[in-house]
Design a protein around this motif. Structure first.
Motif: not given
Length: 366
Positions: A11-17, A35-42, A100-106, A137-144
């Motif tokens: 979810a965080i990796d999908n945020l605009p960089k 700066v970078s996101v390493t999948r799958p778990e950081g 916490e902030t990045l999570i809340a932007h997803t 999860p059943e009520n998503p809002h706008q990305l970012g």
């Protein structure tokens, strides 16, 4: 429905960089850049700076959000329940407000301020609560973007209950080049938790033959209350010689009333999951069709590995359940604080996750 570290990281990796992110608290003036996101778990690498104090993106240092921190946070979330990350992380990790902030932007996460019950000797009052993050999860809002959720939820902030262990002594022969002392110690702590849980649920517990020399509270494990001294005493196993031989090295087996075997468990702390599955499969093959649970007990961060290995064709007949360390210690803590009794098998199942069919992609034989 549980959240995994890989889902959080995705979810965080999908945020605009190509942009910066503001903190949830408007009083915090800093900015965050992914700066970078390493999948799958950081890990997730970020920069943060405060332009009001002369900080710039160029002179900000890179900081890392570790997989361990991400897993601890992921394990705390349940759908539509507010979570205070400071309480989850116990004030540790200096990047917790960034995560916490990045999570809340997803899209699936909102921030909110649930009411807080403040109790005194004479009465209780509901006051404005602290900042929480809620997974919807059943009520998503706008990305970012940050979106505040209005909620009528009220929280009684009872202190978090920890599981605790007394000192234990590990025999030298259990420490090898593959397993250091801390790995063996953690493996043993989980076995002790399973013994104590078994006591509360009215089970007798078999501990692997080669682990019985471990000492806890000045007793060898075999001397603890409720521990099976010999598998020859359990007719379910002793009636079948090959099953008896196969069971000797199983990490933990629960027995009940001399007639039932509620669970066969392998604790896989730092070794491969396959070896434990193979031992359990050997036991299953040596027994007539019998109702029990075959369980892999493993760290929370090993969930994907457990699901992948348990779904191999040769192990699917086990119908393996996954018992994460966090769930073991949640149940163990409950047993320490409350003398639980009279619970059903469904209660035990609620702490374990089925593995069959849980892979995002079906297992394919190579």
């Amino acid at each position: 429905m549980r959240l995994t570290a890989s889902e959080l990281v995705s979810a965080i990796d999908n945020l605009p960089k190509d942009r910066t992110y503001t903190y949830i608290n408007p009083k915090t003036k800093g900015l965050i850049k992914i700066v970078s996101v390493t999948r799958p778990e950081g890990p997730i690498v970020i920069k943060r700076f405060d332009s009001t104090k002369g900080g710039t993106l160029e002179n900000a240092r890179e900081e890392s959000i570790s997989p361990e921190m991400i897993w601890r946070v992921a394990n705390a979330f349940f759908p539509n329940q507010p979570i205070n990350l400071d309480r989850v992380l116990g004030g540790s990790y200096n990047t917790r407000s960034v995560l916490e902030t990045l999570i809340a932007h997803t899209p699936q996460f909102y921030f909110c301020y649930p009411g807080r019950i403040e109790s005194t000797i004479s009465n209780s009052q509901i006051k404005r609560g602290h900042k929480h993050v809620m997974w919807c999860p059943e009520n998503p809002h706008q990305l970012g973007v940050l979106v505040k959720a209005e909620t009528d939820i009220v929280i009684s902030e009872v202190p978090i209950a920890d599981a605790f262990y007394d000192a234990l002594v590990v025999p030298d022969e259990l420490v090898t080049t593959e397993l250091d002392i801390e790995a063996v110690r953690r493996h043993s702590q989980i076995q002790i938790a399973l013994i104590k849980i078994g006591q509360q649920l009215g089970f007798r517990t078999w501990i692997a033959q080669n682990d019985k020399g471990i000492k806890y509270q000045n007793k060898r494990l075999v001397e603890m209350e409720g521990v099976v001294n010999s598998l020859r005493d359990e007719r379910i196993i002793s009636a079948f010689e090959e099953a008896y031989k196969a069971a000797l090295l199983i990490d933990c087996i629960w027995f009940k009333n001399g007639k039932l075997m509620p669970a066969v468990m392998e604790v896989e702390h730092s070794t491969g999951v396959t070896s434990g599955l193979t031992r359990m499969k050997g036991l299953q093959d040596a027994l007539p069709p019998f109702l029990t649970r075959y369980v892999i007990v493993a760290p929370d961060e090993d969930r994907d590995k457990v699901l992948r290995e348990a779904n191999r064709p040769q192990f699917q007949s086990l119908n393996v359940r996954y018992f994460p360390y966090s769930a073991v210690e949640e149940l163990y803590s409950l047993c320490q604080r409350r003398k639980i009794r009279g619970v059903t098998e469904e209660f035990l199942d609620s702490f374990m996750e089925p593995t069959l069919g849980q892979l995002e992609q079906p297992y394919v034989v190579q």
